[in-house]
Design a protein around this motif. Structure first.
Motif, PDB file in Angstrom:
ATOM      1  N   THR A 278      31.842   7.709  35.575  1.00  0.00           N
ATOM      2  CA  THR A 278      31.170   8.960  35.918  1.00  0.00           C
ATOM      3  C   THR A 278      31.512   9.223  37.387  1.00  0.00           C
ATOM      4  OG1 THR A 278      29.165   7.640  36.274  1.00  0.00           O
ATOM      5  CG2 THR A 278      29.297   8.899  34.224  1.00  0.00           C
ATOM      6  N   PHE A 279      32.217  10.336  37.629  1.00  0.00           N
ATOM      7  CA  PHE A 279      32.804  10.492  38.966  1.00  0.00           C
ATOM      8  C   PHE A 279      31.934  11.256  39.958  1.00  0.00           C
ATOM      9  CE2 PHE A 279      35.062  13.855  36.415  1.00  0.00           C
ATOM     10  CZ  PHE A 279      34.617  14.990  37.095  1.00  0.00           C
ATOM     11  N   ASN A 280      30.705  11.614  39.585  1.00  0.00           N
ATOM     12  CA  ASN A 280      29.803  12.180  40.588  1.00  0.00           C
ATOM     13  C   ASN A 280      29.378  11.079  41.551  1.00  0.00           C
ATOM     14  OD1 ASN A 280      29.908  14.357  38.879  1.00  0.00           O
ATOM     15  ND2 ASN A 280      27.694  14.697  38.817  1.00  0.00           N
ATOM     16  N   PHE A 281      29.327  11.423  42.848  1.00  0.00           N
ATOM     17  CA  PHE A 281      28.774  10.458  43.796  1.00  0.00           C
ATOM     18  C   PHE A 281      27.270  10.608  43.926  1.00  0.00           C
ATOM     19  CE2 PHE A 281      31.228  13.754  46.133  1.00  0.00           C
ATOM     20  CZ  PHE A 281      30.165  14.535  46.594  1.00  0.00           C
ATOM     21  N   ARG A 303      21.801   7.514  19.718  1.00  0.00           N
ATOM     22  CA  ARG A 303      23.193   7.555  20.190  1.00  0.00           C
ATOM     23  C   ARG A 303      24.198   7.485  19.039  1.00  0.00           C
ATOM     24  NH1 ARG A 303      22.786   3.146  25.071  1.00  0.00           N
ATOM     25  NH2 ARG A 303      21.854   1.979  23.359  1.00  0.00           N
ATOM     26  N   VAL A 304      23.735   7.167  17.837  1.00  0.00           N
ATOM     27  CA  VAL A 304      24.572   7.057  16.634  1.00  0.00           C
ATOM     28  C   VAL A 304      25.521   5.860  16.750  1.00  0.00           C
ATOM     29  CG1 VAL A 304      26.145   8.200  15.014  1.00  0.00           C
ATOM     30  CG2 VAL A 304      24.390   9.537  16.230  1.00  0.00           C
ATOM     31  N   ARG A 305      26.375   5.903  17.765  1.00  0.00           N
ATOM     32  CA  ARG A 305      27.239   4.763  18.066  1.00  0.00           C
ATOM     33  C   ARG A 305      26.964   4.350  19.500  1.00  0.00           C
ATOM     34  NH1 ARG A 305      32.231   5.366  19.263  1.00  0.00           N
ATOM     35  NH2 ARG A 305      32.488   7.621  19.117  1.00  0.00           N
ATOM     36  N   PHE A 306      27.047   3.047  19.792  1.00  0.00           N
ATOM     37  CA  PHE A 306      26.965   2.590  21.186  1.00  0.00           C
ATOM     38  C   PHE A 306      28.229   1.776  21.464  1.00  0.00           C
ATOM     39  CE2 PHE A 306      25.215  -0.597  24.349  1.00  0.00           C
ATOM     40  CZ  PHE A 306      25.296   0.283  25.413  1.00  0.00           C
ATOM     41  N   PRO A 307      29.301   2.457  21.856  1.00  0.00           N
ATOM     42  CA  PRO A 307      30.592   1.770  21.970  1.00  0.00           C
ATOM     43  C   PRO A 307      30.566   0.674  23.043  1.00  0.00           C
ATOM     44  CG  PRO A 307      30.711   3.976  22.910  1.00  0.00           C
ATOM     45  CD  PRO A 307      29.388   3.879  22.229  1.00  0.00           C
ATOM     46  N   LYS A 308      31.334  -0.385  22.809  1.00  0.00           N
ATOM     47  CA  LYS A 308      31.463  -1.468  23.803  1.00  0.00           C
ATOM     48  C   LYS A 308      32.518  -1.039  24.809  1.00  0.00           C
ATOM     49  CE  LYS A 308      30.178  -5.299  20.823  1.00  0.00           C
ATOM     50  NZ  LYS A 308      30.047  -4.415  19.602  1.00  0.00           N
ATOM     51  N   ILE A 309      32.044  -0.569  25.955  1.00  0.00           N
ATOM     52  CA  ILE A 309      32.957  -0.009  26.961  1.00  0.00           C
ATOM     53  C   ILE A 309      32.793  -0.742  28.277  1.00  0.00           C
ATOM     54  CG2 ILE A 309      32.995   2.313  25.957  1.00  0.00           C
ATOM     55  CD1 ILE A 309      30.797   3.038  28.089  1.00  0.00           C
ATOM     56  N   ARG A 310      33.741  -0.501  29.164  1.00  0.00           N
ATOM     57  CA  ARG A 310      33.572  -0.925  30.555  1.00  0.00           C
ATOM     58  C   ARG A 310      33.214   0.325  31.336  1.00  0.00           C
ATOM     59  NH1 ARG A 310      35.793  -5.831  31.999  1.00  0.00           N
ATOM     60  NH2 ARG A 310      36.545  -6.948  30.167  1.00  0.00           N
ATOM     61  N   TYR A 311      31.990   0.356  31.835  1.00  0.00           N
ATOM     62  CA  TYR A 311      31.501   1.569  32.499  1.00  0.00           C
ATOM     63  C   TYR A 311      31.279   1.322  33.990  1.00  0.00           C
ATOM     64  CZ  TYR A 311      28.075   4.923  34.238  1.00  0.00           C
ATOM     65  OH  TYR A 311      27.419   5.828  35.026  1.00  0.00           O
ATOM     66  N   ALA A 312      31.753   2.248  34.807  1.00  0.00           N
ATOM     67  CA  ALA A 312      31.458   2.197  36.245  1.00  0.00           C
ATOM     68  C   ALA A 312      31.080   3.580  36.741  1.00  0.00           C
ATOM     69  CB  ALA A 312      32.676   1.700  37.021  1.00  0.00           C
ATOM     70  N   GLY A 313      30.117   3.637  37.636  1.00  0.00           N
ATOM     71  CA  GLY A 313      29.791   4.884  38.325  1.00  0.00           C
ATOM     72  C   GLY A 313      30.699   5.041  39.529  1.00  0.00           C
ATOM     73  N   MET A 314      30.856   6.256  40.016  1.00  0.00           N
ATOM     74  CA  MET A 314      31.569   6.416  41.289  1.00  0.00           C
ATOM     75  C   MET A 314      30.807   5.633  42.346  1.00  0.00           C
ATOM     76  SD  MET A 314      34.167   7.792  42.776  1.00  0.00           S
ATOM     77  CE  MET A 314      34.886   9.405  42.544  1.00  0.00           C
ATOM     78  N   LEU A 315      29.461   5.750  42.304  1.00  0.00           N
ATOM     79  CA  LEU A 315      28.585   4.954  43.160  1.00  0.00           C
ATOM     80  C   LEU A 315      27.557   4.259  42.273  1.00  0.00           C
ATOM     81  CD1 LEU A 315      29.640   6.723  45.569  1.00  0.00           C
ATOM     82  CD2 LEU A 315      27.319   6.664  46.442  1.00  0.00           C
ATOM     83  N   GLN A 316      26.837   3.330  42.846  1.00  0.00           N
ATOM     84  CA  GLN A 316      25.623   2.880  42.168  1.00  0.00           C
ATOM     85  C   GLN A 316      24.556   3.931  42.459  1.00  0.00           C
ATOM     86  OE1 GLN A 316      23.429  -0.872  43.335  1.00  0.00           O
ATOM     87  NE2 GLN A 316      23.915  -1.331  41.187  1.00  0.00           N
ATOM     88  N   TYR A 317      23.896   4.400  41.403  1.00  0.00           N
ATOM     89  CA  TYR A 317      23.015   5.550  41.557  1.00  0.00           C
ATOM     90  C   TYR A 317      21.559   5.187  41.850  1.00  0.00           C
ATOM     91  CZ  TYR A 317      27.063   7.859  39.430  1.00  0.00           C
ATOM     92  OH  TYR A 317      28.323   8.317  39.155  1.00  0.00           O
ATOM     93  N   ASP A 318      21.118   4.025  41.410  1.00  0.00           N
ATOM     94  CA  ASP A 318      19.729   3.635  41.671  1.00  0.00           C
ATOM     95  C   ASP A 318      19.699   2.215  42.213  1.00  0.00           C
ATOM     96  OD1 ASP A 318      17.056   2.641  41.457  1.00  0.00           O
ATOM     97  OD2 ASP A 318      16.581   4.224  40.023  1.00  0.00           O
ATOM     98  N   GLY A 319      19.296   2.100  43.478  1.00  0.00           N
ATOM     99  CA  GLY A 319      19.316   0.806  44.162  1.00  0.00           C
ATOM    100  C   GLY A 319      18.284  -0.162  43.634  1.00  0.00           C
ATOM    101  N   GLU A 320      17.191   0.342  43.099  1.00  0.00           N
ATOM    102  CA  GLU A 320      16.146  -0.547  42.583  1.00  0.00           C
ATOM    103  C   GLU A 320      16.521  -1.056  41.187  1.00  0.00           C
ATOM    104  OE1 GLU A 320      13.782  -1.632  44.349  1.00  0.00           O
ATOM    105  OE2 GLU A 320      12.581  -2.677  42.836  1.00  0.00           O
ATOM    106  N   LEU A 321      16.981  -0.139  40.346  1.00  0.00           N
ATOM    107  CA  LEU A 321      17.374  -0.519  38.985  1.00  0.00           C
ATOM    108  C   LEU A 321      18.756  -1.173  38.949  1.00  0.00           C
ATOM    109  CD1 LEU A 321      16.294   2.725  37.034  1.00  0.00           C
ATOM    110  CD2 LEU A 321      14.980   0.617  37.359  1.00  0.00           C
TER     111      LEU A 321
END
Ligand code: 3PG
Ligand code: CO
Length: 555
Positions: A278-281, A303-321
């Protein structure tokens, strides 16, 4: 060693009740017919301005004053509330991603290495806001990332676009899609199988925030992951042009679509073994999709399907979670915010807004951290926003309800700081509906009055300010300030924020005599507010905070 204990302020008393009001999207601009704050009846804000020059001033709320890359960057709520709450200026996501791309460090980080493992056999999916608004994302960063990823082994790339029209002019989506299509065509010439796979308008697809409406995220999931949408097209340019031609259509609310091949099959569903970025900062509107992409246990929609993916954010969006757990660029390390200091010094806080801005006075205020520092010392109240509407049909929003909660919190005398965000100027300003925005500004002014009346009753102090401009200018202007016309001779409505400064006013019966704005901080900005408020609570601000705006003269 380090201590949370703040020194006593030499002159200012403790235990005053402070009403801290943030008007969202409320800048200061020349009075004209496109300045909705000027056109609206706003007697309360007017009186603060007229009353006492030593208690009213302007603050910088855009560009470098809030950690954005350039002085051409308009302010926004994330960087604005970060600065207000943290009292320091941090290089923000936009800038950090620029630096990481420029130096190439983005490709050496853990996040890129993690997704890269899928390049050999899987598809790389990029999901995000396609514009040069610089609030949530920037097209030039996406272009560099596409280039960089393809040079480092990505062979099959799918882009899932969200059209903007909110941080940029409505209609500009067409040009951004053309630019992206050109880049993807160049990649295809190099033998990389790259194309746009799906799309939709940012306010209708994927980019909800603060759990206002999970249906928005579900629409995105269906198109991006499942490859299903009500509209199917052969290419994205045709999609955007066709959907925009519908009556009342605009970039912000385009319905979801998928791109299909000659046999009618979607070209880019997300499947096992793929990589997703996800390329939003910016954080707020990515947290929900990040949860859907990352959490094994998830019950917000099927979600119907929950694909096994490698997911990265442009940034980490929540420092607590710590969400998402993989990211390409480290977010600014915003720590020791004013809220955290206050709970350690016995200052009790109440914070409130309606859903669409609730995280602004809590999550953003606290440095992109969800939850309480100390639930015994803080109470956060969210008033449910109306969902599924554009706020020009309900321009008063929940302003009065927010003000009532603040009033009750003030009159209860249980809190030293009662903090609210009043969303009207911003949320209605973003619709581009000038008449509705005038109504919105009046509603916000009414809410301010109710809170100031309560402060009056308890002998408290008020601090009224804003996070960035929006409602004070609703038209795109030439360099010399003239409204710009489009080809048909109509004015070009400005749905976005502005570069304008914002007001700050202090006062109330509890304000010690002799407190006034200093005149030696002429370039003061939002980051100077935290030290100011800490002083008004009776403490000296931490020494590394941006300086206070006030002084106390003996008299
Ligand atoms: C949004 O996310 O609604 C806009 O892009 C920015 O508005 P905000 O910064 O006022 O939230
Ligand atoms: Co806004």
């Amino acid at each position: 060693g380090f201590s949370w204990k703040l020194p006593d302020h030499p002159k200012l008393p403790k235990d005053k009740i402070i009403g801290l009001i943030v008007l969202d999207g409320w800048g200061e601009a020349n009075p004209d017919r496109y300045n909705c704050i000027h056109v609206a009846e706003t007697p309360t804000m007017d009186s603060l301005k007229k009353g006492a020059p030593e208690h009213w001033r302007l603050l910088r709320a855009h560009g470098k004053a809030v950690g954005l890359p350039t002085e051409d960057d308009m302010g926004n709520s994330e960087v604005g509330h970060n600065a207000l709450g943290a009292g320091r200026i941090y290089a923000q996501g936009a800038k950090l991603v620029d630096l990481a791309l420029e130096s190439g460090k983005i490709y050496e980080g853990e996040g890129f290495k993690y997704i890269k493992e899928s390049f050999e056999t899987g598809t790389l999916h990029l999901i995000g806001l396609l514009s040069d608004g610089g609030v949530h994302s920037r097209l030039d960063q996406v272009q560099l990332l596409l280039k960089g990823a393809s040079e480092r082994g990505a062979k099959r790339i799918r882009v899932h676009i969200l059209t903007d029209g909110r941080d940029v002019l409505d209609g500009s989506s067409v040009g951004f899609v053309e630019t992206l299509e050109n880049d993807l065509a160049k990649l295809r010439e190099k033998g990389i199988d790259a194309q746009i796979a799906s799309g939709g308008g940012r306010m209708y697809v994927t980019m909800d925030r603060y759990e206002n409406d999970w249906e928005v995220v579900k629409r995105g999931w269906d198109a991006q992951v499942l490859g299903e949408a009500p509209h199917k097209f052969k290419n994205a340019l045709e999609a955007v042009k066709t959907l925009r031609a519908e009556p009342k259509a605009n970039d912000q609310y385009l319905p979801p679509f998928v791109i299909v091949d000659d046999s009618g099959k979607s070209v880019g569903p997300i499947v096992d073994g793929d990589a997703v970025v996800t390329f939003n900062f910016r954080a707020d509107r990515m947290v929900m999709i990040a949860k859907a992409l990352e959490y094994e246990n998830f019950d917000k929609f099927d979600r119907v399907r929950f694909p096994k993916i490698r997911y990265a954010g442009m940034l980490q969006y929540d420092g607590e979670l710590k969400l998402p757990s993989h990211y390409l660029v480290s977010p600014p390390e915003i720590e020791r915010t004013s809220g955290e200091y206050l709970v350690h010094n016995g200052v009790r806080t109440f914070a409130c807004s309606e859903t669409v801005k609730f995280g602004h006075v809590t999550f953003f205020w606290n440095g992109n951290r969800s939850g309480y520092f100390n639930s015994e010392m803080e109470e956060y109240v969210e008033i449910p926003s109306d969902s599924g509407i554009t706020f020009n049909v309900q321009p008063k929003m929940k302003a009065i309800e927010i003000a009532e909660k603040a009033r009750d919190a003030i009159l209860s005398r249980k809190f030293h700081q009662v903090r609210v965000n009043l969303p009207n100027g911003d949320m209605v300003g973003h619709t581009g509906d000038i008449e509705a925005t005038v109504v919105a500004c009046k509603a916000a002014d009414d809410a301010v009055k109710m809170i100031l009346d309560a402060i009056e009753q308890v002998g408290g102090i008020y601090v009224v300010t804003a996070d960035h401009g929006n409602a004070e200018d609703m038209v795109k202007r030439s360099k010399s300030g003239e409204p710009l016309l489009d080809k048909s001779g109509k004015i070009q409505i400005l749905t976005s924020h502005t570069l304008q400064p914002v007001p700050i006013a202090i006062g109330g019966p509890g304000l010690a005599p002799g407190v006034r704005f200093r005149n030696d901080v002429p370039t003061g900005g939002l980051a100077n507010v935290a030290a100011t408020v800490i002083n008004l609570h009776g403490y000296e601000a931490p020494s590394d905070y941006e300086t206070t705006l006030i002084e106390v003269v003996d008299g």
